[in-house]
Scaffold this motif. Sequence first.
Motif, PDB file in Angstrom:
ATOM      1  N   ALA A 150       2.660   4.598   0.805  1.00 38.57           N
ATOM      2  CA  ALA A 150       2.836   5.297   2.183  1.00 38.57           C
ATOM      3  C   ALA A 150       2.245   6.796   2.057  1.00 38.57           C
ATOM      4  O   ALA A 150       1.766   7.352   3.053  1.00 38.57           O
ATOM      5  CB  ALA A 150       4.161   5.356   2.579  1.00 38.57           C
ATOM      6  N   GLY A 162      -6.005   0.990   6.343  1.00 43.29           N
ATOM      7  CA  GLY A 162      -4.724   1.536   5.622  1.00 43.29           C
ATOM      8  C   GLY A 162      -5.187   1.701   4.403  1.00 43.29           C
ATOM      9  O   GLY A 162      -6.180   2.331   3.946  1.00 43.29           O
ATOM     10  N   GLY A 163      -4.099   1.424   3.281  1.00 42.60           N
ATOM     11  CA  GLY A 163      -4.614   2.133   1.799  1.00 42.60           C
ATOM     12  C   GLY A 163      -4.949   0.662   1.118  1.00 42.60           C
ATOM     13  O   GLY A 163      -5.742  -0.117   1.829  1.00 42.60           O
ATOM     14  N   ALA A 202      -5.902   6.866   3.048  1.00 43.46           N
ATOM     15  CA  ALA A 202      -6.047   5.463   3.733  1.00 43.46           C
ATOM     16  C   ALA A 202      -7.292   5.547   4.695  1.00 43.46           C
ATOM     17  O   ALA A 202      -7.671   6.742   5.278  1.00 43.46           O
ATOM     18  CB  ALA A 202      -4.834   5.375   4.353  1.00 43.46           C
ATOM     19  N   THR A 207       1.003  -1.230  -0.122  1.00 39.29           N
ATOM     20  CA  THR A 207       0.038  -0.016   0.004  1.00 39.29           C
ATOM     21  C   THR A 207       0.903   1.255  -0.039  1.00 39.29           C
ATOM     22  O   THR A 207       1.844   1.268   0.736  1.00 39.29           O
ATOM     23  CB  THR A 207      -1.002   0.093   1.159  1.00 39.29           C
ATOM     24  N   ASN A 221     -12.177  -0.052   5.979  1.00 42.92           N
ATOM     25  CA  ASN A 221     -11.639  -0.238   7.286  1.00 42.92           C
ATOM     26  C   ASN A 221     -11.548  -1.825   7.478  1.00 42.92           C
ATOM     27  O   ASN A 221     -11.738  -2.098   8.587  1.00 42.92           O
ATOM     28  CB  ASN A 221     -12.909   0.365   8.307  1.00 42.92           C
ATOM     29  N   ALA A 230      -9.071  -4.871   6.632  1.00 42.37           N
ATOM     30  CA  ALA A 230      -7.736  -5.420   6.053  1.00 42.37           C
ATOM     31  C   ALA A 230      -7.952  -6.859   5.366  1.00 42.37           C
ATOM     32  O   ALA A 230      -7.148  -7.104   4.318  1.00 42.37           O
ATOM     33  CB  ALA A 230      -6.487  -5.345   6.796  1.00 42.37           C
ATOM     34  N   THR A 257      -9.046   3.540   8.474  1.00 44.99           N
ATOM     35  CA  THR A 257      -8.333   2.898   9.608  1.00 44.99           C
ATOM     36  C   THR A 257      -7.697   1.519   9.416  1.00 44.99           C
ATOM     37  O   THR A 257      -6.684   1.062   9.991  1.00 44.99           O
ATOM     38  CB  THR A 257      -9.280   2.629  10.529  1.00 44.99           C
ATOM     39  N   ASN A 308      -0.213   7.555   0.046  1.00 46.27           N
ATOM     40  CA  ASN A 308      -1.757   7.615  -0.465  1.00 46.27           C
ATOM     41  C   ASN A 308      -1.756   7.998  -2.121  1.00 46.27           C
ATOM     42  O   ASN A 308      -3.059   8.028  -2.449  1.00 46.27           O
ATOM     43  CB  ASN A 308      -2.680   8.437   0.465  1.00 46.27           C
TER      44      ASN A 308
END
Length: 266
Positions: free
Chosen positions: A180, A220-221, A216, A178, A196, A198, A218, A182
Amino acid sequence: MATRSRDDREAKRRIRQMEAKRALRQEQGKRRKRDNTIAVGAGAAAVVLAVVLQLTVFSSNPTEAEFAAAEAGLSSPSASPSAPASNSSDIPSPDTAAGKTFTGELALNSGVVGVELNGTAAPQAAAVFKSLSDSSYYNGKFCHRLTTSETFGLLQCGAPSEDGADDPNYRWGPLENTPADNKYPAGTIAVARSGNNAYGNGHQFFIVYKDTTIPADTAGGYTVVGKVTSGLDVVANIAAAGLKTGESTSDGAPVAPVTIDSFSLK
């Protein structure tokens, strides 16, 4: 005395009328202030909602109901919010793709897009898409969602129908590779997922046709699984044709249905 009494009564009546009018004006002023406050609050809420709907993960295709449930954007619409943080037995092992590079073609009804999947950076995602393509899963599926704003340009594909619905029982993770910052450069191929979560990846993916920023959440991306090696203009041309009438001005279904003829990887 009688005249003065009448005058006094008339004066008192006028005073009562003036007091009543003043009280009415004060109440009207308070009501206007309350109404303005409510209107401002509603307007602010609408702005916040619009931002959330634009930047939140995609919730599949652009119907009003799906927008209300919110995506960005980039989620599978029927995702389970309580998906377990592990994969079921029908999800291929990342070992089948680890260290490998898969190349192939995504044939759309409007042209062919050359693709490359990176099994080193995203072994689980590469394994999933290789498995699905080998089984001809994507044949006849739809690229149901298109975004066309200045900094948010992508085509989301892999839905069984134009409404963007996906199989809620097919979910996998984790997130891999992902960005960093965005930022998703033009040509990026990434995995759509539920918000939200993963382990909210599904069958769907999206192709970025111009440099795009996706904040991102909660979890992540979004997993970057590969890149376009040729034919990005095919996607850009789909975007240039615009959205269906009645959709959002920058987020909706392509004006003409886009289907996947085949998705081959080797």
